[in-house]
Write a protein that holds these residues in place. Structure first.
Motif, PDB file in Angstrom:
ATOM      1  N   THR A  78       0.973  -1.394   0.005  1.00 14.88           N
ATOM      2  CA  THR A  78      -0.009  -0.046   0.354  1.00 14.88           C
ATOM      3  C   THR A  78       0.821   1.078  -0.011  1.00 14.88           C
ATOM      4  O   THR A  78       1.673   1.364   0.713  1.00 14.88           O
ATOM      5  CB  THR A  78      -1.021   0.023   1.127  1.00 14.88           C
ATOM      6  OG1 THR A  78      -1.757  -1.148   1.244  1.00 14.88           O
ATOM      7  CG2 THR A  78      -1.824   1.469   1.261  1.00 14.88           C
ATOM      8  N   VAL A  79       0.628   2.198  -0.867  1.00 17.10           N
ATOM      9  CA  VAL A  79       1.008   3.491  -0.890  1.00 17.10           C
ATOM     10  C   VAL A  79       0.090   4.609  -0.211  1.00 17.10           C
ATOM     11  O   VAL A  79      -1.133   4.654  -0.596  1.00 17.10           O
ATOM     12  CB  VAL A  79       1.535   4.108  -2.224  1.00 17.10           C
ATOM     13  CG1 VAL A  79       1.988   5.466  -2.428  1.00 17.10           C
ATOM     14  CG2 VAL A  79       2.622   3.218  -2.742  1.00 17.10           C
ATOM     15  N   ILE A  80       0.640   5.463   0.739  1.00 16.10           N
ATOM     16  CA  ILE A  80      -0.289   6.320   1.327  1.00 16.10           C
ATOM     17  C   ILE A  80       0.297   7.773   0.965  1.00 16.10           C
ATOM     18  O   ILE A  80       1.749   7.921   1.487  1.00 16.10           O
ATOM     19  CB  ILE A  80      -0.430   6.222   2.956  1.00 16.10           C
ATOM     20  CG1 ILE A  80      -1.010   4.727   2.948  1.00 16.10           C
ATOM     21  CG2 ILE A  80      -1.208   7.323   3.525  1.00 16.10           C
ATOM     22  CD1 ILE A  80      -1.201   4.626   4.548  1.00 16.10           C
ATOM     23  N   SER A  81      -0.364   8.335   0.438  1.00 17.96           N
ATOM     24  CA  SER A  81       0.487   9.838   0.063  1.00 17.96           C
ATOM     25  C   SER A  81      -0.282  10.800   0.886  1.00 17.96           C
ATOM     26  O   SER A  81      -1.624  11.081   1.018  1.00 17.96           O
ATOM     27  CB  SER A  81       0.203  10.167  -1.350  1.00 17.96           C
ATOM     28  OG  SER A  81       0.540  11.550  -1.866  1.00 17.96           O
ATOM     29  N   THR A  82       0.655  11.800   1.661  1.00 19.95           N
ATOM     30  CA  THR A  82      -0.129  12.681   2.644  1.00 19.95           C
ATOM     31  C   THR A  82       0.773  14.033   2.056  1.00 19.95           C
ATOM     32  O   THR A  82       0.941  15.143   2.816  1.00 19.95           O
ATOM     33  CB  THR A  82       0.073  12.731   3.801  1.00 19.95           C
ATOM     34  OG1 THR A  82       1.176  12.320   4.219  1.00 19.95           O
ATOM     35  CG2 THR A  82      -1.343  11.760   4.221  1.00 19.95           C
ATOM     36  N   VAL A  83       1.159  14.187   0.834  1.00 14.70           N
ATOM     37  CA  VAL A  83       1.957  15.333   0.127  1.00 14.70           C
ATOM     38  C   VAL A  83       0.847  16.518  -0.031  1.00 14.70           C
ATOM     39  O   VAL A  83      -0.290  16.481   0.112  1.00 14.70           O
ATOM     40  CB  VAL A  83       2.688  15.059  -1.128  1.00 14.70           C
ATOM     41  CG1 VAL A  83       3.734  14.056  -1.135  1.00 14.70           C
ATOM     42  CG2 VAL A  83       1.644  14.801  -2.179  1.00 14.70           C
ATOM     43  N   PRO A  84       1.463  17.730   0.308  1.00 17.77           N
ATOM     44  CA  PRO A  84       0.507  19.043  -0.106  1.00 17.77           C
ATOM     45  C   PRO A  84      -0.448  18.806  -1.367  1.00 17.77           C
ATOM     46  O   PRO A  84       0.312  18.158  -2.288  1.00 17.77           O
ATOM     47  CB  PRO A  84       1.456  19.926  -0.320  1.00 17.77           C
ATOM     48  CG  PRO A  84       2.545  19.653   0.596  1.00 17.77           C
ATOM     49  CD  PRO A  84       2.897  18.328   0.237  1.00 17.77           C
ATOM     50  N   PRO A  85      -1.610  19.301  -1.588  1.00 18.73           N
ATOM     51  CA  PRO A  85      -2.490  18.960  -2.648  1.00 18.73           C
ATOM     52  C   PRO A  85      -1.877  19.567  -3.805  1.00 18.73           C
ATOM     53  O   PRO A  85      -2.122  19.135  -5.009  1.00 18.73           O
ATOM     54  CB  PRO A  85      -3.757  19.634  -2.247  1.00 18.73           C
ATOM     55  CG  PRO A  85      -3.849  19.579  -0.999  1.00 18.73           C
ATOM     56  CD  PRO A  85      -2.479  19.841  -0.478  1.00 18.73           C
ATOM     57  N   LEU A  86      -0.787  20.594  -3.596  1.00 17.70           N
ATOM     58  CA  LEU A  86      -0.476  21.060  -5.130  1.00 17.70           C
ATOM     59  C   LEU A  86       0.838  20.435  -5.611  1.00 17.70           C
ATOM     60  O   LEU A  86       1.191  20.614  -6.763  1.00 17.70           O
ATOM     61  CB  LEU A  86      -0.005  22.634  -4.821  1.00 17.70           C
ATOM     62  CG  LEU A  86      -1.339  23.444  -4.385  1.00 17.70           C
ATOM     63  CD1 LEU A  86      -0.607  24.842  -4.107  1.00 17.70           C
ATOM     64  CD2 LEU A  86      -2.305  23.598  -5.447  1.00 17.70           C
ATOM     65  N   VAL A  87       1.393  19.510  -4.957  1.00 17.46           N
ATOM     66  CA  VAL A  87       2.435  18.399  -5.585  1.00 17.46           C
ATOM     67  C   VAL A  87       1.880  17.431  -6.326  1.00 17.46           C
ATOM     68  O   VAL A  87       0.792  16.743  -6.336  1.00 17.46           O
ATOM     69  CB  VAL A  87       3.151  17.750  -4.234  1.00 17.46           C
ATOM     70  CG1 VAL A  87       4.178  16.641  -4.794  1.00 17.46           C
ATOM     71  CG2 VAL A  87       3.643  18.690  -3.401  1.00 17.46           C
ATOM     72  N   ASP A  88       2.548  17.441  -7.604  1.00 21.89           N
ATOM     73  CA  ASP A  88       2.075  16.519  -8.708  1.00 21.89           C
ATOM     74  C   ASP A  88       2.319  15.042  -8.052  1.00 21.89           C
ATOM     75  O   ASP A  88       3.553  14.567  -7.998  1.00 21.89           O
ATOM     76  CB  ASP A  88       2.867  16.827  -9.765  1.00 21.89           C
ATOM     77  CG  ASP A  88       2.283  15.830 -10.986  1.00 21.89           C
ATOM     78  OD1 ASP A  88       1.113  15.219 -11.047  1.00 21.89           O
ATOM     79  OD2 ASP A  88       2.897  16.011 -12.212  1.00 21.89           O
TER      80      ASP A  88
END
Length: 306
Positions: A78-88
């Motif tokens: 599983t990959v979980i991304s919590t980067v800022p929404p403006l990051v591609d």
């Protein structure tokens, strides 16, 4: 004993990502890895996670070569991304597809807002569309509004993250908002990512629903402060705000959607096809509002976003 699932987190040094990583490690059901930008390797947050047992992998989803992302995602469940929404996130999504990742959780973790009314939400929904179009297994996790934003900030503490929230009473105060405590997000996530019922679904997580009026009444009682001197911002003023840019425009979009138009309710989320997390996990007992209010006034959060 079942074998551990391997999770790779991206954006793990932020508030939401760090809480999730700690909960996954504590549960002892997961092997947790984190893709960390080289510029963040020396951060105290990174060192803290490494000390807890999180495997740190240097890398950047925007600037790393595809083969490096492929290597980082090898054998990941599983990959979980919590980067800022403006990051591609698209390079990470495509790498997850190439690596055969079994579940991708994009950086969503926000309130229920319909398509076409708020540019930030539309960016998140476009990422959801990209994931589906590329046949990447997914789970989209919505979290409602953070509970502490339902309480007025004490007079002695600067509101956060901007001056447009925390010390202003918004709209009529009678609009219901699905809310969640910060610690509850990770409690739901560790259940959701191993649940076959949530694969290729949207899940609405929340502790309850609350109006701003109710939150301020509780805040007044628990803090012992009188907040009548705080400004009242009418629904019309929030709707008609113009000339806003950057963070101010983002904050106004959320205020309008949550506290004026009332989009962020469990009923609306379920109508849009989301699963109700509290029905999925009846074992989960949310923290009491009274205790959350006491914690808030003992140590008001003053988040600063880079």
């Amino acid at each position: 004993m079942p074998s551990k699932k391997t999770v790779l987190q991206v954006g793990v040094t932020g508030y939401t990502g760090r809480m999730i990583a700690k909960a996954l490690v504590r549960s002892e059901q997961f092997t947790v890895k984190a893709l960390i930008r080289p510029s963040s390797l020396s951060k105290p947050e990174t060192k803290e996670l490494e000390a807890l047992g999180v495997e740190i992998i240097p890398g950047d989803i925007v600037t790393s070569m595809p083969e490096d992302l492929d290597k980082a995602l090898r054998d990941i469940d599983t990959v979980i991304s919590t980067v800022p929404p403006l990051v591609d996130q698209k390079p990470l999504i495509l790498a997850a597809k190439r690596a055969g990742v079994k579940r991708f959780v994009p950086s969503d973790f926000g309130p229920q807002i319909p398509r076409g009314v708020f540019f930030m939400q539309d960016r998140k929904l476009a990422i959801r569309d990209f994931i589906i179009e590329n046949n990447v297994p997914y789970t989209f996790i919505q979290v409602g509004g953070w509970t502490h934003y339902m309480f007025p900030y004490p007079h002695a503490v600067k509101a956060s993250p901007t001056k447009t929230t925390g010390k202003e009473f918004l709209g009529t105060g009678k609009v219901k908002v699905a809310h969640i405590a910060l610690q509850s997000i990770s409690e739901f996530v560790k259940r959701i990512i191993i649940d076959p019922r949530t694969l290729n679904k949207t899940v609405q997580t929340y502790d309850g629903e609350l109006t701003l009026e109710e939150g301020w009444e509780l805040g007044t009682r628990v803090s012992g402060e009188n907040f009548d001197d705080y400004a009242r911002v009418s629904a019309q003023d929030i709707e008609n705000a113009t000339g806003l840019e950057g963070m101010q425009a983002i904050i106004n979009g959320y205020l309008k959607s949550l506290f004026v138009r009332g989009y962020n309710t469990v009923e609306n989320a379920v109508k849009e096809g989301a699963l109700d997390a509290k029905k999925l996990y009846p074992d989960y007992k949310p923290p009491s509002l009274e205790e959350l209010a006491k914690e808030f006034y003992q140590n008001p959060p003053t988040f600063v976003y880079e």
